[in-house]
Write a protein that holds these residues in place. Structure first.
Motif, PDB file in Angstrom:
ATOM      1  N   ASP A   1       0.831  -1.196   0.000  1.00  7.63           N
ATOM      2  CA  ASP A   1       0.000   0.000   0.000  1.00  7.63           C
ATOM      3  C   ASP A   1       0.874   1.257   0.000  1.00  7.63           C
ATOM      4  OD1 ASP A   1       0.836   0.576   2.580  1.00  7.63           O
ATOM      5  OD2 ASP A   1      -1.094   0.125   3.524  1.00  7.63           O
ATOM      6  N   GLY A   2       0.242   2.399   0.198  1.00  8.96           N
ATOM      7  CA  GLY A   2       0.953   3.672   0.118  1.00  8.96           C
ATOM      8  C   GLY A   2       2.071   3.799   1.133  1.00  8.96           C
ATOM      9  N   LEU A   3       1.977   3.072   2.240  1.00 13.99           N
ATOM     10  CA  LEU A   3       3.006   3.129   3.287  1.00 13.99           C
ATOM     11  C   LEU A   3       3.878   1.878   3.270  1.00 13.99           C
ATOM     12  CD1 LEU A   3       0.756   4.560   6.141  1.00 13.99           C
ATOM     13  CD2 LEU A   3       2.489   5.793   4.829  1.00 13.99           C
ATOM     14  N   TYR A   4       3.849   1.164   2.160  1.00 18.00           N
ATOM     15  CA  TYR A   4       4.618  -0.071   2.022  1.00 18.00           C
ATOM     16  C   TYR A   4       4.264  -1.068   3.118  1.00 18.00           C
ATOM     17  CZ  TYR A   4       6.993   2.797  -1.354  1.00 18.00           C
ATOM     18  OH  TYR A   4       7.240   3.628  -2.429  1.00 18.00           O
ATOM     19  N   ARG A   5       2.957  -1.212   3.321  1.00 20.00           N
ATOM     20  CA  ARG A   5       2.450  -2.294   4.159  1.00 20.00           C
ATOM     21  C   ARG A   5       1.757  -3.285   3.236  1.00 20.00           C
ATOM     22  NH1 ARG A   5      -0.781   1.680   8.040  1.00 20.00           N
ATOM     23  NH2 ARG A   5      -1.769   1.787   6.004  1.00 20.00           N
ATOM     24  N   SER A   6       1.724  -4.540   3.668  1.00 20.45           N
ATOM     25  CA  SER A   6       1.114  -5.568   2.832  1.00 20.45           C
ATOM     26  C   SER A   6       0.533  -6.633   3.750  1.00 20.45           C
ATOM     27  CB  SER A   6       2.164  -6.191   1.903  1.00 20.45           C
ATOM     28  OG  SER A   6       3.064  -6.986   2.669  1.00 20.45           O
ATOM     29  N   SER A   7       0.204  -7.778   3.182  1.00 26.40           N
ATOM     30  CA  SER A   7      -0.276  -8.897   4.006  1.00 26.40           C
ATOM     31  C   SER A   7       0.869  -9.520   4.793  1.00 26.40           C
ATOM     32  CB  SER A   7      -0.947  -9.946   3.119  1.00 26.40           C
ATOM     33  OG  SER A   7      -0.046 -10.362   2.116  1.00 26.40           O
ATOM     34  N   LEU A   8       2.117  -9.162   4.460  1.00 26.13           N
ATOM     35  CA  LEU A   8       3.264  -9.659   5.232  1.00 26.13           C
ATOM     36  C   LEU A   8       3.411  -8.830   6.509  1.00 26.13           C
ATOM     37  CD1 LEU A   8       5.846 -10.116   2.327  1.00 26.13           C
ATOM     38  CD2 LEU A   8       4.278 -11.804   3.284  1.00 26.13           C
ATOM     39  N   SER A   9       4.233  -9.322   7.422  1.00 29.09           N
ATOM     40  CA  SER A   9       4.369  -8.631   8.709  1.00 29.09           C
ATOM     41  C   SER A   9       5.087  -7.293   8.545  1.00 29.09           C
ATOM     42  CB  SER A   9       5.156  -9.500   9.691  1.00 29.09           C
ATOM     43  OG  SER A   9       6.523  -9.514   9.331  1.00 29.09           O
ATOM     44  N   ASP A  10       4.895  -6.414   9.509  1.00 29.20           N
ATOM     45  CA  ASP A  10       5.574  -5.124   9.484  1.00 29.20           C
ATOM     46  C   ASP A  10       7.090  -5.302   9.531  1.00 29.20           C
ATOM     47  OD1 ASP A  10       3.138  -3.941   9.370  1.00 29.20           O
ATOM     48  OD2 ASP A  10       3.120  -3.233  11.449  1.00 29.20           O
ATOM     49  N   ASP A  11       7.564  -6.334  10.233  1.00 31.73           N
ATOM     50  CA  ASP A  11       9.005  -6.598  10.282  1.00 31.73           C
ATOM     51  C   ASP A  11       9.555  -6.894   8.894  1.00 31.73           C
ATOM     52  OD1 ASP A  11       9.450  -6.125  12.904  1.00 31.73           O
ATOM     53  OD2 ASP A  11       9.496  -8.243  13.519  1.00 31.73           O
ATOM     54  N   ILE A  12       8.825  -7.730   8.172  1.00 28.98           N
ATOM     55  CA  ILE A  12       9.246  -8.074   6.805  1.00 28.98           C
ATOM     56  C   ILE A  12       9.254  -6.823   5.932  1.00 28.98           C
ATOM     57  CG2 ILE A  12       8.511  -9.311   4.719  1.00 28.98           C
ATOM     58  CD1 ILE A  12       9.603 -11.293   6.542  1.00 28.98           C
ATOM     59  N   GLU A  13       8.239  -5.988   6.097  1.00 25.96           N
ATOM     60  CA  GLU A  13       8.163  -4.771   5.283  1.00 25.96           C
ATOM     61  C   GLU A  13       9.268  -3.783   5.645  1.00 25.96           C
ATOM     62  OE1 GLU A  13       6.727  -4.284   2.613  1.00 25.96           O
ATOM     63  OE2 GLU A  13       5.446  -6.042   2.586  1.00 25.96           O
ATOM     64  N   ARG A  14       9.592  -3.698   6.952  1.00 28.10           N
ATOM     65  CA  ARG A  14      10.705  -2.834   7.355  1.00 28.10           C
ATOM     66  C   ARG A  14      12.012  -3.321   6.739  1.00 28.10           C
ATOM     67  NH1 ARG A  14       7.920  -1.625  12.142  1.00 28.10           N
ATOM     68  NH2 ARG A  14       8.401  -3.637  13.088  1.00 28.10           N
ATOM     69  N   GLN A  15      12.168  -4.649   6.723  1.00 34.65           N
ATOM     70  CA  GLN A  15      13.363  -5.241   6.126  1.00 34.65           C
ATOM     71  C   GLN A  15      13.454  -4.873   4.636  1.00 34.65           C
ATOM     72  OE1 GLN A  15      13.361  -9.562   5.878  1.00 34.65           O
ATOM     73  NE2 GLN A  15      15.187  -9.640   7.179  1.00 34.65           N
ATOM     74  N   ALA A  16      12.319  -4.938   3.945  1.00 28.63           N
ATOM     75  CA  ALA A  16      12.302  -4.581   2.518  1.00 28.63           C
ATOM     76  C   ALA A  16      12.641  -3.101   2.329  1.00 28.63           C
ATOM     77  CB  ALA A  16      10.943  -4.909   1.902  1.00 28.63           C
ATOM     78  N   ASN A  17      12.127  -2.243   3.206  1.00 29.64           N
ATOM     79  CA  ASN A  17      12.437  -0.810   3.094  1.00 29.64           C
ATOM     80  C   ASN A  17      13.924  -0.542   3.329  1.00 29.64           C
ATOM     81  OD1 ASN A  17       9.903   0.185   2.443  1.00 29.64           O
ATOM     82  ND2 ASN A  17       9.282   0.392   4.590  1.00 29.64           N
TER      83      ASN A  17
END
Ligand SMILES: [Zn+2]
Length: 148
Positions: free
Chosen positions: A85-101
């Motif tokens: 989404d607009g804040l780089y959140r997805s169905s994956l965990s926030d930890d995973i998304e932070r790692q991607a960022n």
């Protein structure tokens, strides 16, 4: 990882060439909903990253780096596709998304190259942003990460 290293010594980093080297087809779509930054999915022909082309150019670059980070770090989690989404959140965990960022920041602004330019005198945020073709905010965060 060696694929990435090939692209880490020239700024701005050529993300489209990196995507090709990783076997990721990049599509730019004007018609994604405003609150979708991008997505990555497996199609029969291979992995496809779709970028919201109605967003600003810098933002699209960050989105592509973020989707490539998923391809590199989270290949086994792509499943039926990851939509950010607009804040780089997805169905994956926030930890995973932070790692991607975090990894996206490294793809866009490789630490070694930023440090080299910094030693050579490029220490201000606008110059780093322009040189790496990223937003002012992304450059500011990166400089703070690397140099405190
Ligand atoms: Zn994501």
């Amino acid at each position: 990882m060696e694929v990435i290293r090939d692209f880490a010594d020239r700024a701005p980093v050529d993300l489209d060439a990196m995507a090709r080297a990783l076997g990721v087809e990049v599509r730019r779509d004007q018609n994604l909903p405003e609150n979708v930054s991008g997505k990555i999915e497996r199609r029969r022909a291979g992995v496809v990253a779709t970028i919201n082309a109605s967003h600003l150019a810098n933002r699209q670059r960050f989105t592509l780096a973020h989707e490539l980070a998923h391809r590199i770090l989270h290949s086994d989690l792509i499943g039926d596709g990851i939509t950010d989404d607009g804040l780089y959140r997805s169905s994956l965990s926030d930890d995973i998304e932070r790692q991607a960022n975090a990894f996206a920041a490294e793809l866009l602004m490789p630490a070694r190259l930023v440090r080299k330019l910094y030693r050579e005198g490029m220490k201000d945020t606008p110059s780093i942003a322009e040189r790496f073709d990223v937003s002012y905010d992304a450059a500011r965060v990166r400089l703070r990460e690397l140099f405190g």
